[in-house]
Scaffold this active site. Structure first.
Site, PDB file in Angstrom:
ATOM      1  N   ARG A  47       0.801  -1.215   0.000  1.00 12.28           N
ATOM      2  CA  ARG A  47       0.000   0.000   0.000  1.00 12.28           C
ATOM      3  C   ARG A  47       0.837   1.271   0.000  1.00 12.28           C
ATOM      4  O   ARG A  47       0.418   2.303  -0.533  1.00 12.28           O
ATOM      5  CB  ARG A  47      -0.830  -0.038   1.289  1.00 12.28           C
ATOM      6  CG  ARG A  47      -2.200   0.451   1.127  1.00 12.28           C
ATOM      7  CD  ARG A  47      -2.882   0.499   2.467  1.00 12.28           C
ATOM      8  NE  ARG A  47      -3.992   1.409   2.344  1.00 12.28           N
ATOM      9  CZ  ARG A  47      -5.238   1.066   2.621  1.00 12.28           C
ATOM     10  NH1 ARG A  47      -5.512  -0.130   3.061  1.00 12.28           N
ATOM     11  NH2 ARG A  47      -6.207   1.948   2.468  1.00 12.28           N
ATOM     12  N   HIS A 175       4.891 -23.744   6.347  1.00 11.17           N
ATOM     13  CA  HIS A 175       6.342 -23.758   6.124  1.00 11.17           C
ATOM     14  C   HIS A 175       7.025 -24.911   6.861  1.00 11.17           C
ATOM     15  O   HIS A 175       8.135 -25.285   6.522  1.00 11.17           O
ATOM     16  CB  HIS A 175       6.973 -22.405   6.441  1.00 11.17           C
ATOM     17  CG  HIS A 175       7.134 -22.091   7.889  1.00 11.17           C
ATOM     18  ND1 HIS A 175       6.121 -21.597   8.657  1.00 11.17           N
ATOM     19  CD2 HIS A 175       8.205 -22.193   8.720  1.00 11.17           C
ATOM     20  CE1 HIS A 175       6.558 -21.410   9.891  1.00 11.17           C
ATOM     21  NE2 HIS A 175       7.821 -21.774   9.961  1.00 11.17           N
ATOM     22  N   GLU A 213       9.052 -22.235  21.584  1.00 12.34           N
ATOM     23  CA  GLU A 213       9.722 -21.003  21.143  1.00 12.34           C
ATOM     24  C   GLU A 213      10.134 -20.194  22.365  1.00 12.34           C
ATOM     25  O   GLU A 213       9.438 -20.212  23.380  1.00 12.34           O
ATOM     26  CB  GLU A 213       8.772 -20.162  20.308  1.00 12.34           C
ATOM     27  CG  GLU A 213       8.302 -20.839  19.047  1.00 12.34           C
ATOM     28  CD  GLU A 213       7.439 -19.893  18.240  1.00 12.34           C
ATOM     29  OE1 GLU A 213       7.983 -19.191  17.385  1.00 12.34           O
ATOM     30  OE2 GLU A 213       6.225 -19.841  18.475  1.00 12.34           O
ATOM     31  N   ASP A 232      -2.718 -20.852  15.820  1.00 10.79           N
ATOM     32  CA  ASP A 232      -1.466 -20.392  15.207  1.00 10.79           C
ATOM     33  C   ASP A 232      -0.523 -21.563  14.900  1.00 10.79           C
ATOM     34  O   ASP A 232       0.177 -21.545  13.891  1.00 10.79           O
ATOM     35  CB  ASP A 232      -0.779 -19.401  16.169  1.00 10.79           C
ATOM     36  CG  ASP A 232       0.420 -18.699  15.537  1.00 10.79           C
ATOM     37  OD1 ASP A 232       0.349 -18.402  14.327  1.00 10.79           O
ATOM     38  OD2 ASP A 232       1.416 -18.451  16.241  1.00 10.79           O
ATOM     39  N   HIS A 237       0.893 -26.486  11.825  1.00 12.39           N
ATOM     40  CA  HIS A 237       2.225 -27.099  11.915  1.00 12.39           C
ATOM     41  C   HIS A 237       2.218 -28.434  12.676  1.00 12.39           C
ATOM     42  O   HIS A 237       2.737 -29.440  12.191  1.00 12.39           O
ATOM     43  CB  HIS A 237       3.211 -26.161  12.615  1.00 12.39           C
ATOM     44  CG  HIS A 237       3.313 -24.793  11.986  1.00 12.39           C
ATOM     45  ND1 HIS A 237       3.203 -24.590  10.635  1.00 12.39           N
ATOM     46  CD2 HIS A 237       3.531 -23.568  12.528  1.00 12.39           C
ATOM     47  CE1 HIS A 237       3.341 -23.290  10.383  1.00 12.39           C
ATOM     48  NE2 HIS A 237       3.537 -22.660  11.510  1.00 12.39           N
ATOM     49  N   LYS A 337       4.924 -20.287  23.554  1.00 12.94           N
ATOM     50  CA  LYS A 337       5.833 -19.139  23.435  1.00 12.94           C
ATOM     51  C   LYS A 337       6.506 -18.941  24.792  1.00 12.94           C
ATOM     52  O   LYS A 337       5.993 -19.362  25.816  1.00 12.94           O
ATOM     53  CB  LYS A 337       5.040 -17.880  23.092  1.00 12.94           C
ATOM     54  CG  LYS A 337       4.284 -17.984  21.768  1.00 12.94           C
ATOM     55  CD  LYS A 337       4.806 -17.011  20.755  1.00 12.94           C
ATOM     56  CE  LYS A 337       4.094 -17.122  19.427  1.00 12.94           C
ATOM     57  NZ  LYS A 337       4.997 -17.317  18.304  1.00 12.94           N
TER      58      LYS A 337
HETATM   59  C1  BG6 Z   1       4.369 -19.183  12.446  1.00 12.80           C
HETATM   60  C2  BG6 Z   1       3.606 -18.657  13.635  1.00 12.80           C
HETATM   61  O1  BG6 Z   1       3.524 -19.925  11.606  1.00 12.80           O
HETATM   62  O2  BG6 Z   1       5.409 -20.046  12.895  1.00 12.80           O
HETATM   63  C3  BG6 Z   1       4.527 -17.934  14.588  1.00 12.80           C
HETATM   64  O3  BG6 Z   1       2.593 -17.768  13.183  1.00 12.80           O
HETATM   65  C4  BG6 Z   1       5.690 -18.804  14.964  1.00 12.80           C
HETATM   66  O4  BG6 Z   1       3.818 -17.527  15.767  1.00 12.80           O
HETATM   67  C5  BG6 Z   1       6.369 -19.387  13.713  1.00 12.80           C
HETATM   68  O5  BG6 Z   1       6.618 -18.010  15.684  1.00 12.80           O
HETATM   69  C6  BG6 Z   1       7.415 -20.421  14.093  1.00 12.80           C
HETATM   70  O6  BG6 Z   1       8.126 -20.800  12.936  1.00 12.80           O
HETATM   71  P1  BG6 Z   1       9.653 -21.296  13.044  1.00 12.80           P
HETATM   72  O7  BG6 Z   1       9.979 -21.797  11.691  1.00 12.80           O
HETATM   73  O8  BG6 Z   1      10.434 -20.102  13.469  1.00 12.80           O
HETATM   74  O9  BG6 Z   1       9.630 -22.359  14.105  1.00 12.80           O
END
Ligand code: BG6
Length: 487
Positions: A47, A175, A213, A232, A237, A337
């Site tokens: 934007r 991912h 994390e 999330d 994941h 977290k």
């Molecule tokens: C993301 C989440 O999909 O994955 C984040 O939204 C998280 O909250 C992240 O921190 C963790 O990914 P990685 O690859 O750093 O473990």
């Protein structure tokens, strides 16, 4: 590796965090290391009003920050930058899309629209792309998670996007599936004769999947308040990792062969509803504490968080699969977290010895054999076994065989996005979620969310820098087990 054809990659959210931190550095690497991107145009769309030069400066800054200095090559950067463009666009205004077409190569060139934006813009962007005649047969759309926030909203997005793009053009990205070790798990299971005969309830006692994390919610407070750890991390994941561990061998590595098997796992998950939710799940929220000796605030003190927030920053779940292979084997899923360490791992604990003839073979909860698949911080696989302790006594001690891929292959590990972006460009859907998978994952997660909402209990507090609430230990202790780090 198979070469890629010329492509145009349009990144919506082109100046955002994901683009700057992950997507553009990943593309820089592909450009530096191969001819993959030499016939390409990469167009960051956002934007903000900004000239191309200014955008290039921003991308250069983030590539210098996120690519290790030794990997940053000035010539490669200049060449990469010559393929980079910026287009200023208000995604909600159809007229804004008019000039985007002029920046794209011919309609026969592969076109990738990567939507690194909030999911509430997905449908608007796809509709505007279609209305502007930019969606060709060679187009692909990449949808970042979270795809909706419950069954209904994800179905709505999928239906609307599905009315514009065909299923084989839609890449729902997770991912975690692009991480090297996750693919190594596939290789380990289906490229070796050793494990598959043991991979079932007769030989496996429990499976633990942890993504811990150390970071807190950082600058994403507002997003996180609406989302929480279950949406999330677990819905996507953790469930995807569970699928890779638990699925039947697919007949081939073709996208649908793999995705059919993953779907069967998601559908076999025993539903958790009503009272089962309280018994088999733990939700937690971090309080102030210390990470690596430095004080950190609690969740409720983070910017953008309601003072009485019930959002969970930690989840542990005891999941079961209702099928022949896994009946009765607990799959413990855990994420949080502000945990003690940054750690992502899958631990497969094998059943205890039927009869022990040797002293001190294995003590306490320690199974004689475990397979530990580490995704983070280092990637590797360890097979834990028992061996004789040196000396004249016949005593046993735990040892492990360490498959250290970094050491063995001595090549740079690709980032997950690097691989997944190239898969999108090649049109390979194996590592992307199909619509029915996403639906099944939401269907399992939603009753848990409902039960939590109805419950009067608040998330259990845990101190930042620990392994989560004590209730998470109790969850596994009830089966007579403990988390891998406590062994
Ligand atoms: C993301 C989440 O999909 O994955 C984040 O939204 C998280 O909250 C992240 O921190 C963790 O990914 P990685 O690859 O750093 O473990």
């Amino acid at each position: 590796m198979q070469d890629v054809q010329a492509f145009d990659l349009v990144i919506f959210g082109g100046s955002g965090d994901l683009a700057m931190r992950k997507l553009l550095p990943a593309l820089y690497y592909r450009h530096r290391d191969s001819a993959d991107c030499s016939q390409s145009r990469i167009i960051g769309v956002a934007r903000q009003e900004m000239e191309r030069d200014e955008y290039l400066r921003l991308v250069e800054q983030s590539c210098r920050k996120f690519v290790p200095a030794g990997d940053f090559d000035e010539d490669a950067w200049r060449s990469f930058a010559s393929h980079l463009y910026y287009y200023n666009l208000d995604a909600t205004r159809p007229a804004s899309y008019d000039h985007l077409g002029a920046m794209l190569q011919s309609p026969d060139t592969t076109r990738v629209f990567f939507l690194a934006t909030a999911p509430d813009l997905f449908v608007t962007i796809c509709s505007n792309l279609a209305a502007s005649g930019l969606v060709t047969r060679e187009s692909r759309v990449v949808l970042e998670k979270p795809l909706g926030h419950d069954v209904a909203s994800s179905q709505q997005i999928n239906a609307a996007v599905g009315a514009i793009f065909e299923e084989h053009q839609i890449f729902r990205i997770d991912h975690y599936l692009g991480k090297e070790t996750v693919q190594n798990l596939l290789a380990l299971r289906f490229g070796n004769a050793l494990f598959e005969p043991l991979w079932n309830r007769a030989n496996i006692r429990d499976v633990q999947i942890t993504i811990a994390e150390q970071v807190g919610v950082e600058r994403r407070g507002e997003f996180y308040e609406r989302t929480g750890a279950l949406r999330d991390m677990v819905q996507n994941h953790l469930l995807q990792l569970l699928c890779i561990v638990a699925m039947e061998p697919p007949s081939s590595i073709d996208p649908d062969a793999v995705r059919d098997e993953k779907l069967k796992v998601l559908r076999a998950l025993k539903p958790l509803t009503g009272e089962d939710v309280a018994a088999h799940t733990v939700r937690g929220q971090y309080r102030a504490g210390a990470i690596d000796g430095k004080p950190v605030p609690g969740y409720l003190e983070e910017p953008g968080i309601a003072a009485d927030s019930n959002t969970e920053t930690f989840v542990a779940i005891r999941a079961l699969l209702d099928n022949w292979r896994w009946s009765g084997v607990p799959f413990y899923l855990r994420t949080g977290k502000r945990m003690q360490d940054r750690l992502a791992e899958i631990v497969v604990n094998f059943r205890d010895l039927p009869h022990k003839i040797l002293p001190s073979a294995p003590a306490g909860d320690r199974p004689a054999n475990s397979l530990v698949i580490q995704l983070q911080p280092d990637e590797g696989v360890q097979l834990h076994m028992m061996a004789k302790t040196p000396g004249d006594e016949m005593r046993m001690s735990p040892v492990h065989l360490n498959l250290d891929f970094g050491e063995t292959f001595k090549s740079r590990q690709w980032d997950a996005y690097e691989r997944l972006l190239m898969d999108v460009i090649r049109g390979n859907l194996t590592l992307f979620m199909r619509r029915d998978e996403l639906d099944a994952a939401w269907r399992w997660v939603e009753p848990i969310l409902h039960a939590w909402q109805k419950s009067e209990d608040r998330p259990k507090p845990y101190t930042a820098g620990t392994w989560g609430p004590a209730a998470s230990n109790t969850l596994v202790a009830r089966d007579g087990h403990c988390w891998h780090e406590d062994i």
